[in-house]
Motif scaffolding. Sequence first.
Motif, PDB file in Angstrom:
ATOM      1  N   MET A 192       0.845  -1.192   0.000  1.00 34.17           N
ATOM      2  CA  MET A 192       0.000   0.000   0.000  1.00 34.17           C
ATOM      3  C   MET A 192       0.886   1.249   0.000  1.00 34.17           C
ATOM      4  O   MET A 192       1.819   1.346   0.778  1.00 34.17           O
ATOM      5  N   ARG A 193       0.557   2.218  -0.850  1.00 34.50           N
ATOM      6  CA  ARG A 193       1.281   3.470  -0.852  1.00 34.50           C
ATOM      7  C   ARG A 193       0.580   4.456   0.061  1.00 34.50           C
ATOM      8  O   ARG A 193      -0.645   4.566   0.071  1.00 34.50           O
ATOM      9  N   LEU A 194       1.383   5.198   0.832  1.00 33.01           N
ATOM     10  CA  LEU A 194       0.815   6.273   1.624  1.00 33.01           C
ATOM     11  C   LEU A 194       0.429   7.419   0.711  1.00 33.01           C
ATOM     12  O   LEU A 194       1.052   7.656  -0.323  1.00 33.01           O
ATOM     13  N   SER A 195      -0.598   8.169   1.106  1.00 34.15           N
ATOM     14  CA  SER A 195      -0.894   9.394   0.376  1.00 34.15           C
ATOM     15  C   SER A 195       0.241  10.387   0.555  1.00 34.15           C
ATOM     16  O   SER A 195       1.027  10.298   1.497  1.00 34.15           O
ATOM     17  N   ARG A 196       0.321  11.344  -0.359  1.00 32.27           N
ATOM     18  CA  ARG A 196       1.368  12.361  -0.243  1.00 32.27           C
ATOM     19  C   ARG A 196       1.244  13.100   1.083  1.00 32.27           C
ATOM     20  O   ARG A 196       2.233  13.382   1.743  1.00 32.27           O
ATOM     21  N   ARG A 197       0.000  13.400   1.487  1.00 28.27           N
ATOM     22  CA  ARG A 197      -0.197  14.126   2.743  1.00 28.27           C
ATOM     23  C   ARG A 197       0.330  13.323   3.913  1.00 28.27           C
ATOM     24  O   ARG A 197       1.027  13.846   4.780  1.00 28.27           O
ATOM     25  N   ALA A 198       0.005  12.026   3.949  1.00 28.97           N
ATOM     26  CA  ALA A 198       0.478  11.204   5.064  1.00 28.97           C
ATOM     27  C   ALA A 198       1.990  11.064   5.036  1.00 28.97           C
ATOM     28  O   ALA A 198       2.648  11.108   6.074  1.00 28.97           O
ATOM     29  N   GLY A 228       5.891   2.873   0.123  1.00 28.26           N
ATOM     30  CA  GLY A 228       4.842   3.032   1.123  1.00 28.26           C
ATOM     31  C   GLY A 228       5.129   2.337   2.434  1.00 28.26           C
ATOM     32  O   GLY A 228       6.225   2.421   2.985  1.00 28.26           O
ATOM     33  N   LEU A 229       4.127   1.598   2.913  1.00 26.35           N
ATOM     34  CA  LEU A 229       4.222   0.987   4.233  1.00 26.35           C
ATOM     35  C   LEU A 229       5.179  -0.197   4.292  1.00 26.35           C
ATOM     36  O   LEU A 229       5.454  -0.696   5.382  1.00 26.35           O
ATOM     37  N   ALA A 230       5.703  -0.643   3.159  1.00 25.32           N
ATOM     38  CA  ALA A 230       6.728  -1.682   3.210  1.00 25.32           C
ATOM     39  C   ALA A 230       7.937  -1.206   4.001  1.00 25.32           C
ATOM     40  O   ALA A 230       8.641  -1.999   4.620  1.00 25.32           O
ATOM     41  N   SER A 231       8.154   0.095   4.012  1.00 22.84           N
ATOM     42  CA  SER A 231       9.283   0.638   4.770  1.00 22.84           C
ATOM     43  C   SER A 231       9.064   0.525   6.273  1.00 22.84           C
ATOM     44  O   SER A 231      10.034   0.447   7.030  1.00 22.84           O
ATOM     45  N   TRP A 232       7.807   0.499   6.703  1.00 25.57           N
ATOM     46  CA  TRP A 232       7.556   0.414   8.150  1.00 25.57           C
ATOM     47  C   TRP A 232       7.944  -0.957   8.692  1.00 25.57           C
ATOM     48  O   TRP A 232       8.600  -1.063   9.727  1.00 25.57           O
ATOM     49  N   LYS A 233       7.579  -2.001   7.994  1.00 24.83           N
ATOM     50  CA  LYS A 233       7.986  -3.338   8.416  1.00 24.83           C
ATOM     51  C   LYS A 233       9.514  -3.429   8.457  1.00 24.83           C
ATOM     52  O   LYS A 233      10.102  -3.992   9.389  1.00 24.83           O
ATOM     53  N   ALA A 234      10.169  -2.866   7.450  1.00 23.92           N
ATOM     54  CA  ALA A 234      11.629  -2.910   7.406  1.00 23.92           C
ATOM     55  C   ALA A 234      12.237  -2.139   8.570  1.00 23.92           C
ATOM     56  O   ALA A 234      13.271  -2.547   9.123  1.00 23.92           O
ATOM     57  N   ARG A 235      11.633  -1.032   8.961  1.00 21.70           N
ATOM     58  CA  ARG A 235      12.140  -0.289  10.124  1.00 21.70           C
ATOM     59  C   ARG A 235      12.044  -1.141  11.392  1.00 21.70           C
ATOM     60  O   ARG A 235      12.970  -1.160  12.208  1.00 21.70           O
TER      61      ARG A 235
END
Length: 298
Positions: A1-7, A105-112
């Motif tokens: 999932m991609r985050l919106s630009r605002r988020a 997007g949120l794939a970076s959160w899992k990696a963090r």
Amino acid sequence: MRLSRRAAMAFGAAGVAWMGAPAMAQAMPAPSRFDLTGPGGRRITVTQWNPVGTPVGTVLFSHGAASAPHYYDLILGPVVAAGWRVLAPLHVDSREHPDTAHYPGLASWKARLEDFAALTDHIGHVPYVAMGHSYGGLTALVLGGAQSVPPPGWTGPQCDGKARAVIAFSPPPAIPVLITKEGYGKLAVPAIIQTGTIDVMPGADPKEPEPWKAHLDAYEAAAPGGHRYGLVLEGVSHYFGGLICDFSQKGPPAVQGIKDANRIAGLFLAAYGRGDHRARVRLDAAVSPNLPVRLMMK
């Protein structure tokens, strides 16, 4: 999932273009770097700064989205000078990471989360203070017990329980796909959450009189009585006028804001990272509703 630009902009992911170091320099010892191995053999490069002499403790630092550890000398320099060892992974969302295109997007959160699982395993049974800016501020808060929305493929706890305290510079507000106010309310350790009076998310409601307050969601959601502090600095933006994270950001540089942030964060670090009673007394004496340095406590 991609985050919106605002988020994404809420934690500093957009508009980053590196233009060289700011004029306000902070002396730092030369860092070293080492690699850890994450899931699937992914390489996690960690920057380490060691103080002169025996370290008084360990700080784990998480940079903002699209940034990198070496853009934070102005807030990490005083930490190292105070005797702390600082360890900071290069996250996959950094524009300097060779594989960033593979983690949208949120794939970076899992990696963090994986980055810090590997790093805390590496340091062993060592307590630490978690520190971060923007997206990294959220990361630090989760290390302190806040609960994000579990990213796809993540199971089990999101922290190891070894964090003594958290310092979060301008963490994002509650974002339903990432963390809720209830999730922020799970914070389990002393924390200081900072923002500034011009730290406004792109797309914020122009009718909102104080839109910067969204960055205090973690402070507002935290249970009282747990040594939680909210710090508001007058005239300070998300990037301190281009002094941290993204040197190309609009100024003027918030030189006094950085000094005030470092002073208050330094007292907090000594008080709750080292258990220094005198530092805690000084920190609590600085509590005031008045700008330019508004410090709240609950």
